[in-house]
Design an enzyme around this catalytic site. Structure first.
Site, PDB file in Angstrom:
ATOM      1  N   HIS A 351      -9.743  -5.193   0.405  1.00  0.00           N
ATOM      2  CA  HIS A 351      -8.702  -4.325  -0.149  1.00  0.00           C
ATOM      3  C   HIS A 351      -9.059  -3.696  -1.482  1.00  0.00           C
ATOM      4  CE1 HIS A 351      -5.211  -4.879   2.519  1.00  0.00           C
ATOM      5  NE2 HIS A 351      -5.757  -6.040   2.801  1.00  0.00           N
ATOM      6  N   LYS A 537       5.103   2.360  -7.557  1.00  0.00           N
ATOM      7  CA  LYS A 537       4.001   1.503  -7.157  1.00  0.00           C
ATOM      8  C   LYS A 537       3.760   0.541  -8.305  1.00  0.00           C
ATOM      9  CE  LYS A 537       1.573   5.312  -6.586  1.00  0.00           C
ATOM     10  NZ  LYS A 537       0.904   5.199  -5.310  1.00  0.00           N
ATOM     11  N   ARG A 538       2.929  -0.499  -8.108  1.00  0.00           N
ATOM     12  CA  ARG A 538       2.620  -1.379  -9.213  1.00  0.00           C
ATOM     13  C   ARG A 538       2.047  -0.583 -10.382  1.00  0.00           C
ATOM     14  NH1 ARG A 538       2.656  -7.001  -8.603  1.00  0.00           N
ATOM     15  NH2 ARG A 538       1.865  -7.012 -10.724  1.00  0.00           N
ATOM     16  N   LYS A 543      -3.907   3.657 -11.381  1.00  0.00           N
ATOM     17  CA  LYS A 543      -2.920   4.455 -10.651  1.00  0.00           C
ATOM     18  C   LYS A 543      -2.392   5.618 -11.503  1.00  0.00           C
ATOM     19  CE  LYS A 543      -1.325   0.613  -7.671  1.00  0.00           C
ATOM     20  NZ  LYS A 543      -1.205   1.071  -6.269  1.00  0.00           N
ATOM     21  N   THR A 645      -0.165   2.875   0.563  1.00  0.00           N
ATOM     22  CA  THR A 645       0.701   2.956   1.744  1.00  0.00           C
ATOM     23  C   THR A 645       2.004   3.677   1.423  1.00  0.00           C
ATOM     24  OG1 THR A 645       1.419   0.699   1.252  1.00  0.00           O
ATOM     25  CG2 THR A 645      -0.180   0.985   3.046  1.00  0.00           C
ATOM     26  N   LYS A 649       4.675   6.406   3.489  1.00  0.00           N
ATOM     27  CA  LYS A 649       6.147   6.325   3.586  1.00  0.00           C
ATOM     28  C   LYS A 649       6.775   7.635   3.110  1.00  0.00           C
ATOM     29  CE  LYS A 649       5.655   1.519   2.057  1.00  0.00           C
ATOM     30  NZ  LYS A 649       5.711   0.715   0.798  1.00  0.00           N
TER      31      LYS A 649
HETATM   32  C1  LIG Z   1       4.761   0.353  -0.054  1.00  0.00           C
HETATM   33  C2  LIG Z   1       5.026  -0.502  -1.230  1.00  0.00           C
HETATM   34  C3  LIG Z   1       4.036  -0.702  -2.187  1.00  0.00           C
HETATM   35  C4  LIG Z   1       2.674  -0.025  -2.122  1.00  0.00           C
HETATM   36  O1  LIG Z   1       2.720   1.162  -2.872  1.00  0.00           O
HETATM   37  P1  LIG Z   1       1.374   1.982  -3.202  1.00  0.00           P
HETATM   38  O2  LIG Z   1       1.887   3.256  -3.768  1.00  0.00           O
HETATM   39  O3  LIG Z   1       0.670   2.187  -1.912  1.00  0.00           O
HETATM   40  O4  LIG Z   1       0.630   1.177  -4.170  1.00  0.00           O
HETATM   41  C5  LIG Z   1       4.314  -1.508  -3.273  1.00  0.00           C
HETATM   42  N1  LIG Z   1       5.518  -2.093  -3.420  1.00  0.00           N
HETATM   43  C6  LIG Z   1       6.504  -1.914  -2.522  1.00  0.00           C
HETATM   44  C7  LIG Z   1       7.816  -2.571  -2.737  1.00  0.00           C
HETATM   45  C8  LIG Z   1       6.295  -1.112  -1.400  1.00  0.00           C
HETATM   46  O5  LIG Z   1       7.285  -0.954  -0.509  1.00  0.00           O
END
Ligand SMILES: *Cc1c(COP(=O)(O)O)cnc(C)c1O
Length: 817
Positions: A351, A537-538, A543, A645, A649
């Site tokens: 990952h 995101k985190r 990022k 991911t 979404k």
């Molecule tokens: C999908 C998701 C992530 C991943 O987000 P990225 O933008 O791909 O880092 C992190 N936290 C939650 C709660 C999510 O639903």
């Protein structure tokens, strides 16, 4: 068997009767929590029936099973998901309506199961949904943490971590299985000797033994009897193993083992407790697999034919030496036979390519905590060394070795001990092969493959965005729920002005829902007619949330300075948790919050922009935030985000990707075309070039770009805070530590991309059309596609066989082939 979900009347009776049985009250007098618990237990009991049929079918047909080992499962809530997958949502809703109760209010009582940090844990959760929905026997294996990651609050403009007590009302989905407990041993001494036949024996005297006790959750597929298991291990005391006079110490150690999720998804702090957690759920999970295999088959010889184990990142990589230990020490296999079984069974998903995030443990720690496991790792390394020499690649052994620099390199162990290594997006898998793991990929090219991530479109589109779902059904039917590739049918209508208008109204509905949440929770009013620009995101430097907020700062500063400079009204949303020990990330949150305070309270500027930081980012917040977005911020430095991911979404809900050519963004643009996304910034090759020539000079950018210089100066001239040192870490990171993630290098391109997006937004039909194309092309990013690829290319899984009667019994129709 009477199906209490067959109609609303029957269900109403079952519900009211059960409330009386459980709590001794009429339904009208019961507390909402009591109603929730009873509803949950009725659903869970019903799932017991499909669970039983699934187990029966798997055993009868000797179906191959997958175990997905992941340190994290970010499940979120399950009530709506389960009701909808079971196909009984409407029945339950109607029954509750009759009883004067809104189902939504009960759904809201469920706590998010936040057993993970972010994307990696959420991927595991999406995979479980797809596995069950595709009728594949795939089970999760993890820890039953008593506390989730943490609850983020913003106090005095800063992140404060509070405990996430997700088990406050208990967990209605789990079933406690004390009869399946496993003893897990740590530390102590190992006496090893060879007998007269040359066979290895060991006497192990552990210093710490706990029992692992499983809690099973049913994972139900969409409109199918398939019900798999997520097994979460709790730690319990082993009465025999307490050393004299050490009772309290022992109890504390047991309790600590499953207390909480390790709150860092990027770097490995050498925490012994974390290593203990890893071995704990690995040892318990492997033991269960062996026992269950031996209930059906007389031997472990065919373990690899009947079982696949997928390692979600390296956290569970101790599966490899642990399975070796069990096969050799407990079942008398010789090394080579055991090794073949292990390699046939285990596959590994990588990952990250950031070297600081590759997991390593000090050798002495592994040796002291897990003496037998360490001995096996040493032997794996010794044999691997000779293997590499024999292949004439001795000159590259150092790149691949497991034991070096006094550390155990977990990724190397994972590659050596498995038959498949996959990255999670095309560009990421390429970088693995060409760069990070090039020596391995030269040695074993056939072992490397790509499996681009996906997300379950059922949760992220169908259930969380019912408004869009019903519009889609109107145009393309509901086949896409089972077959996400059918979203493509929407392409036929993307030019239809009626659909475009209807879609824009759906988007407006979602924006209103988000605006209401922001109003209720934060007391801020946002204008739903502005562009909703979202980055959630985190929080991590790579990022580049910092680039986003610096762009906002630059717009603010220019508007204050120049009365003719005005922008397309936009609301910038941020949501992100920072690891508690990650000072720079926390300072970036503070900056975002302080900028928000200033911008939102400025009577002039706030007419054009607002900044909203939504605290406590989690699955439930993602479910209302992402589908309200117009613009999806995916702006990581190219080459750093393995896949992402949330980008998928967003796309499914129509948001346009404003992003770099990184991770799965690359494949998103391939699907929608460059004209239906906004791509900007330096590419991997260009960044490589700059690094090779060591030619990155932040001060020359600063000196040649007054607009950007003004933003950087504002970090310490009291524009955002009365304390000029408030953002010292950020300033130092950019200007003294040479901006590791090239924020300044990409800044102008990013600002330009924003201007183009703003102009685009003003052309409503063109904008709506692009959004619809994004939805139509998003089927590829369903985890159904990802899981099919894993099942066919890595695991070799066949579908669980159900008879038409079994389908009928639960009210489902078997799909024609
Ligand atoms: C999908 C998701 C992530 C991943 O987000 P990225 O933008 O791909 O880092 C992190 N936290 C939650 C709660 C999510 O639903």
């Amino acid at each position: 068997m009477k199906n209490i979900f067959s109609d609303a009347q029957t269900f109403k009776e079952a519900l009211t009767t059960e409330v009386a049985h459980r709590f001794g009250r009429d339904f009208e007098d019961a507390y909402p929590e009591e109603r929730y618990l009873v509803l949950g237990s009725l659903i869970r009991d019903q799932l017991g029936n499909t669970w039983k049929e699934t187990k029966k079918s798997v055993a009868e047909h000797h179906t191959k099973q997958l175990y997905y080992f992941s340190m994290e499962f970010l499940m979120g809530r399950l009530m709506t998901n389960n009701l909808m997958n079971m196909g009984v949502y409407d029945v339950v809703k109607e029954a509750l309506d009759d009883l004067g109760m809104d189902l939504h209010n009960l759904e809201e009582l469920e706590a998010d199961a936040g057993l993970g940090n972010g994307g990696l844990g959420r991927l595991a959760a999406c995979f479980l949904d797809s596995l069950a929905s595709l009728n594949l026997a795939g089970n999760g294996n993890c820890i039953r943490y008593r506390y989730g990651l943490f609850k983020q609050e913003i106090i005095n403009d800063q992140q404060v971590e509070k405990p996430d007590c997700w088990l406050r009302l208990g967990n209605v989905w789990e079933v406690w299985k004390p009869q399946h407990d496993v003893r897990v041993k740590f530390g102590g001494t190992l006496d090893a000797y060879m007998d007269q036949f040359g066979k290895f024996h060991s006497n192990y005297h552990p210093s710490f033994v706990v029992r692992a006790v499983p809690y099973d959750e049913p994972i139900v597929g969409y409109h199918t009897p398939t019900t798999n298991t997520l097994r979460l291990w709790d730690a319990a005391v082993d009465e025999e193993s307490v050393q004299a006079g050490k009772l309290n110490e022992y109890l504390n150690a047991v309790s600590a083992l499953t207390a909480n999720v390790y709150p860092d998804d990027s770097t490995e702090e050498g925490k012994e407790l974390r290593l203990k957690q890893e071995y704990f759920f690995v040892c318990a999970g492997v033991d269960q697999i062996i026992r269950s295999h031996l209930r059906t088959y007389p031997t472990l010889d065919n373990l690899g034919e009947k079982t696949a184990i997928q390692l979600n990142d390296t956290h569970p990589v101790l599966v490899i030496p642990e399975l070796m230990r069990v096969l050799m020490d407990d079942y008398n296999y010789n090394w080579d036979d055991a090794w073949n079984i292990v390699r046939q069974t285990v596959a590994y998903t990588n990952h990250t390519i950031m070297s600081e995030a590759l997991e390593r443990w000090p050798q002495h720690l592994v040796r002291n905590l897990l003496p037998r496991i360490y001995m096996i790792i040493e032997e794996i390394e010794r044999r691997f060394y000779h293997y590499v020499q024999a292949r004439g690649m001795g000159n590259r052994f150092a790149e691949m070795s497991i034991l070096k620099d006094q550390q155990v390199h977990m990724a190397s162990l994972a590659v050596v001990g498995s038959h498949s290594v996959n990255g999670v997006a095309a560009i990421h898998s390429e970088i693995l092969v060409n760069d990070v793991m090039n020596a391995f990929a030269t040695l074993w090219p056939e072992r490397f493959n790509n499996k681009t991530n996906g997300v379950t479109h059922r949760r992220w589109l169908v259930y969380s965005n019912p408004q869009l779902t019903s519009l889609l059904k109107e145009y393309i039917g509901d086949g896409f729920i089972r077959h996400p590739e059918q979203l493509e049918k929407l392409m036929e209508y993307v030019d239809d002005p009626t659909l475009q208008e209807k879609f824009m109204n759906v988007k407006l509905e979602r924006k209103k829902i988000l605006a209401k949440y922001v109003h209720d929770e934060l007391g801020i009013d946002v204008d739903v007619n502005t562009v909703f620009d979202v980055q959630c995101k985190r929080l991590h430097a790579y990022k580049r949330q910092l680039m986003n907020i610096m762009h906002v700062m630059s717009l603010y500063l220019r508007m204050k300075q120049d009365p003719n400079f005005r922008v397309q009204p936009t609301t910038y949303f941020f949501a992100a948790k920072a690891a508690p020990g990650y000072a720079l990330a926390k300072e970036i949150i503070k900056l975002i919050v302080k900028v928000a305070n200033r911008v939102n309270n400025d009577p002039l500027v706030s007419r054009y922009m607002k900044v909203i930081f939504i605290p406590n980012y989690s699955v439930s917040i993602a479910e209302i935030l992402i589908n309200a977005a117009d613009v999806s911020e995916q702006i990581s430095m190219a080459g750093k985000e393995a896949s992402g991911t949330s980008n998928m979404k967003f796309m499914m809900n129509g948001a346009l990707t404003l992003g770099t050519l990184d991770g799965a963004n690359v494949e998103i643009v391939e699907q929608v075309g460059y004209e239906n996304a906004k791509i900007f910034g330096l590419r991997v090759e260009e960044l490589e070039e700059i690094k090779r020539h060591n030619s990155y000079d932040v001060w020359s950018i600063y000196n040649s770009n007054p607009n950007l210089a003004r933003v950087i100066d504002s970090l310490h001239d009291c524009t955002w805070s009365s304390n000029p040192n408030e953002f010292q870490l950020i300033f130092n990171d950019l200007m003294l530590h040479r901006d590791e993630f090239f924020v300044l290098a990409d800044f102008d391109a990013y600002a330009q991309a924003h201007r183009e997006v703003s102009a685009w937004y003003q052309n409503r039909p063109a904008w709506a059309r692009a959004m619809l194309i994004n939805i139509a092309k998003s089927g590829y990013f369903s985890s159904d596609r990802t899981i099919r690829q894993y099942a066919n290319e890595i695991w070799g899984l066949d579908e669980i066989q159900f008879t038409p009667e079994q389908y009928e019994k639960f009210g489902f129709e078997k799909e024609a082939e």
